[in-house]
Enzyme design. Structure first.
Site, mmCIF file in Angstrom:
data_model
loop_
_atom_site.group_PDB
_atom_site.id
_atom_site.type_symbol
_atom_site.label_atom_id
_atom_site.label_comp_id
_atom_site.label_asym_id
_atom_site.label_seq_id
_atom_site.Cartn_x
_atom_site.Cartn_y
_atom_site.Cartn_z
ATOM 1 N N GLU A 243 0.858 -1.185 0.000
ATOM 2 C CA GLU A 243 0.000 0.000 0.000
ATOM 3 C C GLU A 243 0.899 1.241 0.000
ATOM 4 O OE1 GLU A 243 -2.521 0.447 3.497
ATOM 5 O OE2 GLU A 243 -3.981 1.558 2.288
ATOM 6 N N LYS B 146 -9.664 1.321 -2.631
ATOM 7 C CA LYS B 146 -9.907 0.903 -1.233
ATOM 8 C C LYS B 146 -11.349 1.236 -0.850
ATOM 9 C CE LYS B 146 -7.469 1.259 3.231
ATOM 10 N NZ LYS B 146 -6.260 1.850 3.835
ATOM 11 N N CYS C 256 -5.636 -3.289 2.449
ATOM 12 C CA CYS C 256 -5.407 -3.093 3.886
ATOM 13 C C CYS C 256 -6.661 -3.202 4.751
ATOM 14 C CB CYS C 256 -4.674 -1.767 4.095
ATOM 15 S SG CYS C 256 -3.750 -1.788 5.644
#
Ligand SMILES: NC(=O)CC(=O)C(=O)O
Length: 299
Positions: free
Chosen positions: A52, A135, A176
């Protein structure tokens, strides 16, 4: 939806970069060097992943400053030669030069409407940009005395689930904090993904208890391979990443893990474990969608 490609053995490389600082060009140069190093490793990987936020420091104030326009539309042709994004150019060339599938970590992406996303991109061995994932779940947490982080100060959450097909597997994507929401991996697995890879950047507060636990949980829930690629830890940076890039098999066994320094993890992905896990503990055919809904049918 097309059937998933037959699952074949392959080697996955997780590139855990250190030296991600304020100088974007230096970050990109270093990423390129490490991608080439991974591709030339003793075992040739077929797929490589970065972490990331590999081209900028990790923090909500940095995202708008480092954001680049990608302009990818799923299902539409994308011409890398026409992009102004230096990260797209670099990742495309690195995938093409090495001839390896590349999940190019994440970068902050600015859209024409002015929104900023935390976006992962996937490049084929020909250098074509074939998929993106924005994301979905923004990392907004507040643990008093430990860590406060608010991605939603500057980022917008993505609104789609995503995967890509290679000649050896269907690979599900997340980033994440998305790992804390089991629906995303469940949707990917029920749509035929045999492997999920999430670029990530847990930290020294949440990492020790949750980094491995959540990945093993997503692997066991769905009987898939699950991996996350982290930045190395840099205690001079504003955000102290946990490191420990990790890959778990469909029985929830950790089959590879780094420490917290810069390094490259090579892991052999063996479809036999996937087949045996599903045959031995057949939860994938025992679900009770008459009792609870199937999240993969929601979109
Ligand atoms: N950085 C993240 O998105 C998530 C994280 O660090 C955590 O969930 O913990």
């Amino acid at each position: 939806m097309a059937a998933a490609p037959p699952f074949k053995p392959f080697t996955l490389a997780m590139i855990q970069l250190g030296q991600v600082g304020a100088d974007k060009s230096a970050n990109l140069r270093h990423a390129r060097e490490m991608i080439h190093k991974a591709a030339q490793g003793a075992v040739s990987p077929r797929l490589m992943s970065l972490q990331e936020c590999f081209n900028s420091p990790y923090g909500h104030v940095h995202f708008p400053v480092y954001a680049e326009t990608i302009g990818f539309e799923p299902g539409q042709p994308y011409d890398v030669a026409k992009t102004e994004s230096e990260s797209v150019k670099l990742l495309s060339a690195a995938a093409k030069d090495t001839g390896v599938w590349l999940l190019g970590g994440t970068i902050p992406e600015r859209t024409p409407e002015g929104k900023v996303y935390n976006t992962a991109m996937v490049y084929s061995p020909k250098g074509d940009l074939v998929a993106i994932h924005r994301k979905v779940h923004l990392f907004d947490i507040d643990i008093p005395g430990k860590i406060t982080f608010k991605e939603s100060e500057t980022l917008t959450g993505g609104s789609s689930t995503n995967y890509f097909d290679t000649e050896f597997a269907r690979i599900g994507l997340g980033i994440c904090y998305d790992v804390r929401f089991p629906e995303l991996a469940a949707i990917a697995a029920r749509r035929g993904c045999q492997v999920c890879i999430y670029p990530g950047a847990f930290n020294t507060t949440t990492g020790p208890l949750h980094w491995e636990l959540l990945q093993r949980a997503r692997a066991a829930d769905n009987q898939i391979f699950f991996g996350m690629c982290s930045p190395a830890r840099d205690l001079t940076a504003g955000y102290h990443a946990w490191g420990h890039s990790l890959v778990v098999d469909p029985m929830a066994k950790v089959i590879g893990q780094l420490e917290h320094e810069e390094d490259i993890l090579f892991v052999d992905i063996d479809p036999k474990t996937f087949t045996e896990a599903r045959a031995g503990i057949p939860v994938t055919t025992q679900r009770r969608f008459d009792v609870y809904p199937d999240v993969s049918k929601a979109q």
